[in-house]
Design an enzyme around this catalytic site. Structure first.
Site, PDB file in Angstrom:
ATOM      1  N   SER A   9      45.185  48.771  43.849  1.00 44.93           N
ATOM      2  CA  SER A   9      44.882  47.223  43.021  1.00 44.93           C
ATOM      3  C   SER A   9      45.231  47.527  41.652  1.00 44.93           C
ATOM      4  O   SER A   9      45.543  48.550  41.373  1.00 44.93           O
ATOM      5  CB  SER A   9      43.259  46.709  43.146  1.00 44.93           C
ATOM      6  N   HIS A  10      45.175  46.459  41.125  1.00 44.52           N
ATOM      7  CA  HIS A  10      45.578  46.334  39.639  1.00 44.52           C
ATOM      8  C   HIS A  10      44.449  46.722  38.864  1.00 44.52           C
ATOM      9  O   HIS A  10      44.716  47.073  37.622  1.00 44.52           O
ATOM     10  CB  HIS A  10      46.186  44.947  39.008  1.00 44.52           C
ATOM     11  N   SER A  11      43.318  46.881  39.487  1.00 46.97           N
ATOM     12  CA  SER A  11      41.897  47.321  38.757  1.00 46.97           C
ATOM     13  C   SER A  11      41.369  48.398  39.207  1.00 46.97           C
ATOM     14  O   SER A  11      41.154  48.378  40.461  1.00 46.97           O
ATOM     15  CB  SER A  11      40.954  46.032  39.002  1.00 46.97           C
TER      16      SER A  11
END
Length: 131
Positions: A9-11
């Site tokens: 994920s980007h997070s």
């Protein structure tokens, strides 16, 4: 046989949370979960983190890769291209929701070595059956 679940994920907070949830409910020593969100505490995704995780778990029979959006998906695909051919054959890009799919795959992988069954459970996990 060992199986690895790779969460992209980007997070990092997103993947850390999913990893924590899965590990609280799935206790099999046969399944290893990797939280691969973010880049150095910031938003983003990095194919090298994915390659490093695969290399770290080189004894895994299969790698099940779950990504959420955009470049997380693209970086998961790019990472596959960067792997050795033998690793690529065990690397499965799973077309399933990140949370539900990864959870279902981890639970299923804890009780079976059947790759197709793990993939099927992951892909069906997002179907709620609501009418």
């Amino acid at each position: 046989m060992k199986k690895s679940i790779l969460l992209i994920s980007h997070s990092q907070k997103v993947t850390d949370g999913i990893k924590e949830m899965i590990e609280q409910m799935q206790k099999s020593e046969e399944v290893q979960i990797f939280s691969l969100g973010g880049i150095n505490g910031e938003i983003g995704s990095d194919p090298m983190k994915i390659v490093e995780a695969v290399n770290e778990s080189s004894d895994a029979a299969s790698y099940f890769v779950f990504a959420d959006i955009g470049s997380a998906v693209l970086n998961s695909e790019l990472a596959k291209d960067m792997l050795e051919e033998e690793q690529q054959q065990r690397y499965h890009l799973v077309d399933a929701p990140l949370v539900e799919g990864a959870f279902a795959a981890a639970i299923t992988a804890g009780i079976t070595d059947d790759t197709q069954q793990i993939l099927t459970e992951a892909q069906n996990a997002g179907k709620k059956g609501w009418e």
